[in-house]
Design a protein around this motif. Structure first.
Motif, PDB file in Angstrom:
ATOM      1  N   ILE A 186       0.633  -1.517  -0.275  1.00 35.69           N
ATOM      2  CA  ILE A 186      -0.209  -0.298  -0.164  1.00 35.69           C
ATOM      3  C   ILE A 186       0.958   1.060  -0.267  1.00 35.69           C
ATOM      4  N   GLU A 187       1.072   1.947  -1.026  1.00 30.91           N
ATOM      5  CA  GLU A 187       1.179   3.523  -0.852  1.00 30.91           C
ATOM      6  C   GLU A 187       0.552   5.091  -0.164  1.00 30.91           C
ATOM      7  N   VAL A 188       1.318   5.455  -0.189  1.00 30.72           N
ATOM      8  CA  VAL A 188       0.046   5.949   0.638  1.00 30.72           C
ATOM      9  C   VAL A 188       0.915   7.655  -0.096  1.00 30.72           C
ATOM     10  N   GLY A 189       0.389   8.660  -0.524  1.00 30.08           N
ATOM     11  CA  GLY A 189       1.236   9.690  -1.787  1.00 30.08           C
ATOM     12  C   GLY A 189       0.318  10.811  -1.937  1.00 30.08           C
ATOM     13  N   ASP A 190       1.041  11.917  -2.421  1.00 31.22           N
ATOM     14  CA  ASP A 190       0.171  12.646  -2.539  1.00 31.22           C
ATOM     15  C   ASP A 190      -0.018  12.737  -4.707  1.00 31.22           C
ATOM     16  N   ARG A 191      -0.852  13.556  -5.201  1.00 27.31           N
ATOM     17  CA  ARG A 191      -1.030  13.149  -6.111  1.00 27.31           C
ATOM     18  C   ARG A 191       0.153  13.887  -7.196  1.00 27.31           C
ATOM     19  N   ASN A 192       0.699  15.378  -6.608  1.00 31.35           N
ATOM     20  CA  ASN A 192       1.739  15.450  -7.351  1.00 31.35           C
ATOM     21  C   ASN A 192       3.454  15.959  -6.787  1.00 31.35           C
TER      22      ASN A 192
END
Lengths: 171, 165
Positions: A76-82
């Motif tokens: 699972i990855e958590v991220g910011d689209r930018n």
């Protein structure tokens, strides 16, 4: 006068003869009926707000924080689209995803962006529905133990769901 | 015959405790069943568990089992057939959803297209690919608000607390 006479009669009889046959009949019918209709599993719903098919303008992609939670078969990855990934939680071999770490990371992000309420969950097409619901739970609320009670804090309750193309080999 | 009759009169059956149990049971069950279940009781599918607390509403219900897609109790399509198809549209489902329009929808939602609601009850093992097709068909049929039905469970952390005590 009549009161005293009745009292006297009751004293003589060893057991009070109350006619409870009708009441018993009622109970015998009512109990199995209610037992049959009783529902012991409670159902709830998770609400999604999807854009309708009407041609609403897609809101401008500003350079603000856009939370994305990406579910792959292996992690699972958590991220910011930018900005890209902020945290990666690999799935241990043969066991379930690391939901605890995900929950912790999302709580941290909520502290940093307290006004943020929406999040996107992107998942590969083979991910089971159950996993999606579990991740949605972690994204929506965080459970914290405070003074022997479980307290639920809202994190990012406005969830949208999207699909992800399957990576070969995994980048 | 005579003897039995005499004895029966002497020792009356003591029903007090039975009555107590019944009375308590009846009240318990009456209170328990007071909240009306909106969603159908589906034994053939296993819903995923969630800590969600929102109560189900009266909406159109789409049930996705491992073999069939069922709308309001009538089977409309086979899962295997849909999975083999390309694209997100399920014509049978869209047809069924369109015909639901007037019967089940809340009155105020009939005009307001974006406000129409549908509840999806899916088996916990269905892949997202299938769910996506169903959701895409729902939005294409002007059902703007989709809810996923889940089984309510108590918090995982409650176990931790009791274990710590």
């Amino acid at each position: 006068m009549s009161m005293s006479r009745r009292g006297g009669r009751y004293r003589n009889v060893d057991t009070a003869e109350l006619n409870i046959t009708a009441f018993m009949n009622l109970m015998v019918i009512l109990v199995p009926f209610l037992l049959m209709t009783a529902v012991f599993s409670r159902l709830a719903i998770l609400e999604l707000n999807l854009p309708g098919s009407s041609n609403e303008p897609v809101d401008q992609q500003e350079l603000t924080f856009q939370l994305e939670v990406i579910i792959r078969k292996s992690r699972i990855e958590v991220g910011d689209r930018n900005l890209g990934a902020l945290g990666v939680y690999p799935r241990p071999e043969g066991s379930d995803y690391d939901y605890e770490a995900l929950s912790k990371k999302l709580s941290e992000l909520k502290v940093r962006y307290p006004d943020k309420t929406d999040a996107a969950i992107l998942l590969e097409s083979d991910i089971p529905y159950d996993t999606l619901v579990q991740v949605m739970d972690r994204v929506r609320v965080a459970e914290v133990i405070e003074e022997d009670r479980v307290v639920r804090n809202d994190l990012f309750p406005d969830i949208s769901i999207g699909e992800l193309t399957v990576l070969d080999g995994g980048a | 015959m005579e003897r039995r009759h005499n004895r029966g009169k002497g020792t009356a059956l003591n029903l007090v405790s039975l009555m107590d149990i019944f009375t308590i049971l009846v009240f318990f069950l009456l209170v328990n069943s007071s909240d009306v279940e909106v969603l159908p009781n589906a034994k053939e599918i296993q819903l995923p568990e969630s800590i969600a607390e929102v109560k189900a509403k009266e909406t159109v219900v789409i049930l996705i089992s491992e073999t069939h897609i069922i709308v309001q109790g009538t089977p409309v399509a086979l899962v295997a057939e849909i999975m083999s198809r390309k694209g997100n549209d399920i014509p049978e489902l869209r047809q069924a959803l369109k015909s639901q329009n007037d019967r089940v929808l809340r009155r105020e939602a009939q005009d307001d297209i974006a406000g129409r609601e549908v509840t999806i009850m899916g088996d916990k093992d269905i892949p997202y690919r299938l769910l996506k097709k169903v959701m895409a068909t729902c939005t294409a049929s002007d059902y703007g608000r989709i809810s996923l039905a889940v089984l309510q469970k108590s918090s995982d952390k409650l176990g931790n607390i009791t274990a710590a005590r």
